[in-house]
Write a protein that holds these residues in place. Structure first.
Motif, PDB file in Angstrom:
ATOM      1  N   HIS A 105       0.860  -1.403   0.079  1.00  0.00           N
ATOM      2  CA  HIS A 105      -0.021   0.057  -0.164  1.00  0.00           C
ATOM      3  C   HIS A 105       0.925   1.288  -0.050  1.00  0.00           C
ATOM      4  O   HIS A 105       0.785   2.261  -0.807  1.00  0.00           O
ATOM      5  CB  HIS A 105      -0.882   0.097   1.223  1.00  0.00           C
ATOM      6  N   ARG A 109       0.742   4.179  -2.746  1.00  0.00           N
ATOM      7  CA  ARG A 109       0.446   5.418  -2.671  1.00  0.00           C
ATOM      8  C   ARG A 109       1.492   6.414  -2.943  1.00  0.00           C
ATOM      9  O   ARG A 109       1.251   7.551  -3.370  1.00  0.00           O
ATOM     10  CB  ARG A 109       0.120   5.463  -1.124  1.00  0.00           C
ATOM     11  N   HIS A 373      -4.884   5.176   5.022  1.00  0.00           N
ATOM     12  CA  HIS A 373      -5.647   5.276   3.896  1.00  0.00           C
ATOM     13  C   HIS A 373      -6.211   6.724   3.746  1.00  0.00           C
ATOM     14  O   HIS A 373      -6.896   7.273   2.909  1.00  0.00           O
ATOM     15  CB  HIS A 373      -6.427   4.317   3.749  1.00  0.00           C
ATOM     16  N   CYS A 375      -7.558  10.162   2.726  1.00  0.00           N
ATOM     17  CA  CYS A 375      -7.781  10.724   1.420  1.00  0.00           C
ATOM     18  C   CYS A 375      -6.533  11.098   1.018  1.00  0.00           C
ATOM     19  O   CYS A 375      -6.016  12.300   1.295  1.00  0.00           O
ATOM     20  CB  CYS A 375      -8.946  11.540   1.235  1.00  0.00           C
TER      21      CYS A 375
END
Ligand code: HEM
Length: 426
Positions: A105, A109, A373, A375
């Protein structure tokens, strides 16, 4: 002070409460139910009809932060991040950064995170202001119009189109795809309704929507044209950068990343702008104050976001047995964090049902809170909303509603489909 109260009537029984029942959301967010949950059952078991297995609802601000921070216990990867229950194959195929934990992740990202920082976005301010001005001037010339159609609906996608380096002429296609996917529980928006027998054949697609296939094909064509190039649009960066974990993006990774970019900032920003307009119309003293003191706007945008709560919830899945407020959450259980409920938590926001553009609302959870996570587009969204209202306040002297807003049928987005208004000014 720009304060008026919109406190809900409390008195909801909790035994029969079912937050998966979309009818509960048709008149707006079920604030009274959220209040009752926070007060009486902060970790509430919500049964669902088969084939679903039910979920836990977490509604207090502090608990939501704790859950989203602890991704080892409350994973985004072992289940979906919404209420839909997916098998392992579906999960694998549909997985984007949102449904990934840990190092992968982080690497996904990181590919674009810096491009969404306030600093990287600053050069787009002039473009954004120009786009806002064109949008508003066209709408205001009509005096009476549907605010969603004329102002808020297309604006976020037009911004994204610029960031992705896509021709302006294609904005309409992206808007239609986004509406069909995110509106998958609303018969007015979706061509294939989630849960309908027809949706079975699309079970491997995000939102179970055939629109996803069109988005993938469109993204593939962009990637084909830009692979190996050095343009600074987001598609070129995505396709040409190497993730920090050394694992290249698969075709599927690219599809799901591209689709997430198209979808994530569209309806969310649209609905925030519409809710904020509605709030300012219903609270003329706040409208007048911001017109007089536009320097308050950056702070007011945080209150707009808290007030709007455009995304109701996200889900995690428990990876082990864990206790919360005396309830035993089992491994594999769905745990739903209700951002909207956290945004009315009176232990964090005094008088939470008062729309107060002078309050410090930065603890709001509109973008998530505390977790990995959070935004990724939050700075972009803030900038779009700020510029939109700077330009509205500079132009409009009088704003009134000509009817009630029509709402999206959903317990995922707190959305407004139409909002007839009369805006007059210079
Ligand atoms: C007012 C507008 C917006 C709202 C309310 C919003 C809300 C959210 C929420 C609640 C999450 C999940 C947070 C979590 O699970 O912890 C999220 C994730 C995300 N948002 Fe937004 N969003 C908005 C605008 C945007 C924009 C403009 C973009 C970019 C084009 C964007 C891109 C993303 C991405 C890529 C993620 C996934 C982040 C990750 O998994 O690490 N969002 N957003």
């Amino acid at each position: 002070m720009p304060i008026t109260s919109d406190a809900p009537r409390v008195g909801t029984g909790l035994t029969d409460l079912d937050l998966s029942d979309l009818d509960l959301f048709t008149g707006g967010p079920p604030w009274a139910a959220f209040d009752a949950l926070r007060a009486q059952m902060p970790c509430h078991w919500n049964p669902e009809s088969p084939p679903n297995h039910g979920f836990w609802s977490v509604t207090r601000h502090a608990d939501i932060v704790a859950v989203t921070r602890d991704e080892e216990t409350f994973s985004s990867e072992v289940g979906a991040v919404n209420l839909e229950e997916l098998d392992a194959e579906q999960l694998q195929i549909r997985k984007s950064m949102l449904e990934t934990d840990g190092a992968r992740h982080f690497a996904l990202r990181r590919l674009l995170q810096r491009d969404f920082s306030a600093r990287s976005l600053a050069p787009y301010e002039t473009f954004l202001r120009g786009l806002t001005a064109t949008t508003l001037d066209a709408a205001l010339a009509k005096r009476e119009f549907d605010f969603v159609r004329e102002v808020s609906a297309d604006f976020p996608i037009r911004v994204l189109v610029r960031l992705l380096g896509i021709p302006d002429a294609d904005a309409g296609k992206l808007i239609a795809w986004g509406n069909r996917m995110v509106g998958n529980t609303d018969p007015d928006e979706a061509d294939v309704l989630l849960g309908s027998p027809e949706s079975e054949q699309y079970r491997h697609l995000p939102f179970r929507s055939p629109a996803a296939l069109e988005v993938f094909a469109y993204g593939d064509e962009l990637a084909r044209q830009r692979r190996g190039g050095d343009s600074d649009d987001l598609v070129s960066k995505l396709i040409n950068r190497e993730p920090s974990d050394g694992i290249p993006l698969s075709e599927r990774d690219f599809h799901n990343y591209f689709l997430l970019l198209v979808v994530a900032g569209n309806e969310t920003t649209r609905h925030t702008i519409t809710h904020s307009m509605q709030a300012l119309i219903e609270h003329p003293e706040a409208f007048a104050l911001l017109k007089e003191r536009p320097e308050l706007l950056p702070g007011a945008v945080e209150e707009f976001l808290r007030w709007a709560s455009p995304v109701y919830h996200f889900r995690r899945t428990a990876t082990r047995e864990v206790e919360l407020h005396g309830q035993r959450i089992k491994e594999g259980d769905k745990v739903v964090v209700w951002w909207a409920a956290g945004n009315r938590d009176e232990s964090v926001f005094a008088e939470p049902y008062q729309f107060d553009v002078t309050r410090d609302a930065r603890e709001h959870m509109a973008f998530g809170k505390g977790g990995p996570h959070l935004c990724m587009g939050n700075q972009l969204a803030r900038m779009e909303i700020r510029i939109m209202f700077e330009e509205i306040l500079a132009r409009v002297d009088h704003a009134e509603a000509l009817g009630e807003p029509a709402r999206v049928r959903s317990n995922f987005v707190n959305g407004i489909k139409t909002y007839p208004v009369r805006l007059t000014g210079r």
